[in-house]
Scaffold this active site. Structure first.
Site, short mmCIF file in Angstrom:
data_model
loop_
_atom_site.label_atom_id
_atom_site.label_comp_id
_atom_site.label_asym_id
_atom_site.label_seq_id
_atom_site.Cartn_x
_atom_site.Cartn_y
_atom_site.Cartn_z
N GLU A 166 48.39 41.92 70.26
CA GLU A 166 49.28 40.99 69.58
C GLU A 166 48.80 39.53 69.55
OE1 GLU A 166 53.22 41.73 71.19
OE2 GLU A 166 53.32 43.68 70.23
N GLU A 352 52.31 50.45 69.40
CA GLU A 352 53.62 50.20 70.01
C GLU A 352 54.71 50.38 68.97
OE1 GLU A 352 54.36 46.50 72.08
OE2 GLU A 352 52.35 46.54 72.96
#
Ligand code: IFM
Length: 446
Positions: A166, A352
């Site tokens: 991320e 995720e």
């Protein structure tokens, strides 16, 4: 009733990250990370929580591998704490750090679970932050050397590597919005950090190829999707900017070697530019073997006047999870279609996806029907993407167990397994049994 069938070789998995589960913050030579510092600073983390003990997985990893084995997943995505390997970020290696991950990875392999290793899930060694952190290009060299140490040490054992988790969070959330470590509020700094992280990613892929490491390497950006509130062109343009700021900024350079103009022109007008040096964009564009996609939420938006991006989100009545995020499963399909249309058929892992709910304890178990519903709806959209030809290879559910949810401390739960943070007892939730069935049969009923 209809069956949603996934490909036979689809990889079902679960995910966690080091600082969120390991604990043992000062054991066996681990150095300090920016998250130790941040969570130790009053007012930064809910309730003053920190990752000192977390789920204590450093000591309970055998029990956790048992949970994974019983869950029946083929892969486990975890991260390595850089400060366990290099307590000062570079220089002297800490053999005990490597030893821990060897014991753990061996255990996964002995149980037939494929390790998918994230090299950086936000726990930068504090010693490097003291020299400027990701704002300082020297951190890129330190990171690539750390990555090389891991590649060499785990050759033949770990065959799936993720450079960064991320980049939007590493740069914007942590350096513009101030919500994550190191907690700054400076847009130029955030652009510098984001750019250096992408260069570090590219340099690491180069090193991986140069060393001839057996296996595959990718990166795991987080994505959201905003669709326009109306058919007005200005609403569409506002959403394009929002999607470019969140998604395209970190994905387009990987494939096209440039930042999306719709965002960079906008930033430039405001006086901000990423610190691109000669050769950087070529470095960032190194071919990768797969793209990780993290997806949780999105929504509807339109042109707004108060926001620097000229965008405003509109609440059209989405249901929300207990962390306040819109439940917008179709956004996952939109993200995946966008990637396929813009960047081609790169293999994708959903690295995720999962839901935050305050679980209801009941006689005989933990009833988390809302989590099951959330996952089910996202898996249906994922299946639509696969049926439409998007090359999705696997799904790593976030998260195997409740853990330290960053600025929310222990107040937010994403796990398939409930963790009692006083006793550290693990209890399987209803969603655990539900997901176990999916991992076993490869289909679900709708
Ligand atoms: O817990 C985090 C994870 O570390 C990164 N992605 C989002 C999750 C839920 O907020």
């Amino acid at each position: 009733m209809a069956l949603v069938q996934f490909p036979k070789d689809f990889v079902w998995g679960a995910a966690t990250a080091a600082y969120q589960i390991e604990g043992a913050h000062n054991e066996d030579g681990r150095g300090m990370s920016i998250w130790d510092t941040f969570s130790g600073t009053p007012g930064k983390v809910y309730n003053g929580d920190n990752g000192n003990i977390a789920c204590d997985s450093y000591h309970r990893y055998e029990e956790d591998v048992e949970l994974l084995k019983d869950l029946g997943v083929r892969a486990y995505r975890f991260s390595v704490a850089w400060p366990r390997i290099y307590p000062q970020g570079r220089g002297e290696i800490n053999p005990k750090g490597l030893e821990f991950y060897h014991k753990f990875v061996d255990r996964l392999l002995a149980n037939g679970i494929e390790p998918m290793c994230t090299l950086y899930h936000w726990d930068l060694p504090q010693a490097l932050q003291d020299e400027g952190g990701w704002d300082n290009r020297a951190t890129i060299d330190a990171y690539v050397d750390y990555a090389e140490t891991m590649f060499r040490s785990f050759a033949g054992k770990i065959k799936k590597w993720i450079t960064f988790n991320e980049p939007w969070c590493i740069s914007i959330l942590s350096n513009l919005l101030g919500e994550h470590a190191p907690g700054y509020r400076d847009f130029q700094l955030a652009l510098n950090v984001g750019h250096h992280v992408l260069v570090a990613h590219g340099e690491t892929v180069k090193r991986f190829r140069a060393l001839g490491v057996e296996g595959e390497i990718g990166i795991a950006p987080n994505t959201e999707w905003f669709e326009p509130y109306s058919a007005k062109p200005e609403d569409a343009a506002a959403c394009d900017r929002r999607n470019a700021y969140f998604n395209g900024w970190f994905i387009e350079p990987l494939f096209k070697g440039e930042y999306p103009a719709i965002a960079s022109d906008w930033y430039k007008k405001a006086g901000f530019e990423p610190p691109v040096r000669n050769g950087d964009m070529e470095t960032i564009r190194q071919p990768i073997d797969f793209l990780g996609i993290n997806y949780y939420t999105g929504g509807v938006g339109r042109k707004g006047d108060d926001d620097p991006l000229g965008f405003e989100a509109v609440d059209v009545g989405f249901d929300k999870t207990d962390i306040g995020w819109n439940i917008y499963p179709q956004g996952l399909l939109n993200v995946l279609n966008w990637i396929r249309n813009e960047y081609g058929g790169i293999p994708i892992y959903i690295t995720e996806n999962g839901a935050c709910y305050d679980d209801v304890k009941a006689e005989g178990g933990i009833r988390d029907a809302k989590r099951i519903d959330y996952i089910k709806k996202h898996l249906i959209q994922l299946n639509r993407a696969i049926e439409s030809g998007v090359n999705v290879k696997g799904y790593m559910l976030w998260s195997l167990m409740d853990n330290f949810e960053w600025a929310w401390g222990y107040s937010k739960r994403f796990g398939l397994v409930h963790v009692d943070f006083r006793t550290l007892e693990r209890t399987k939730k209803d969603s655990y049994y539900w997901y176990k069935k999916i991992a076993e049969v490869g289909w679900l009923e709708v």
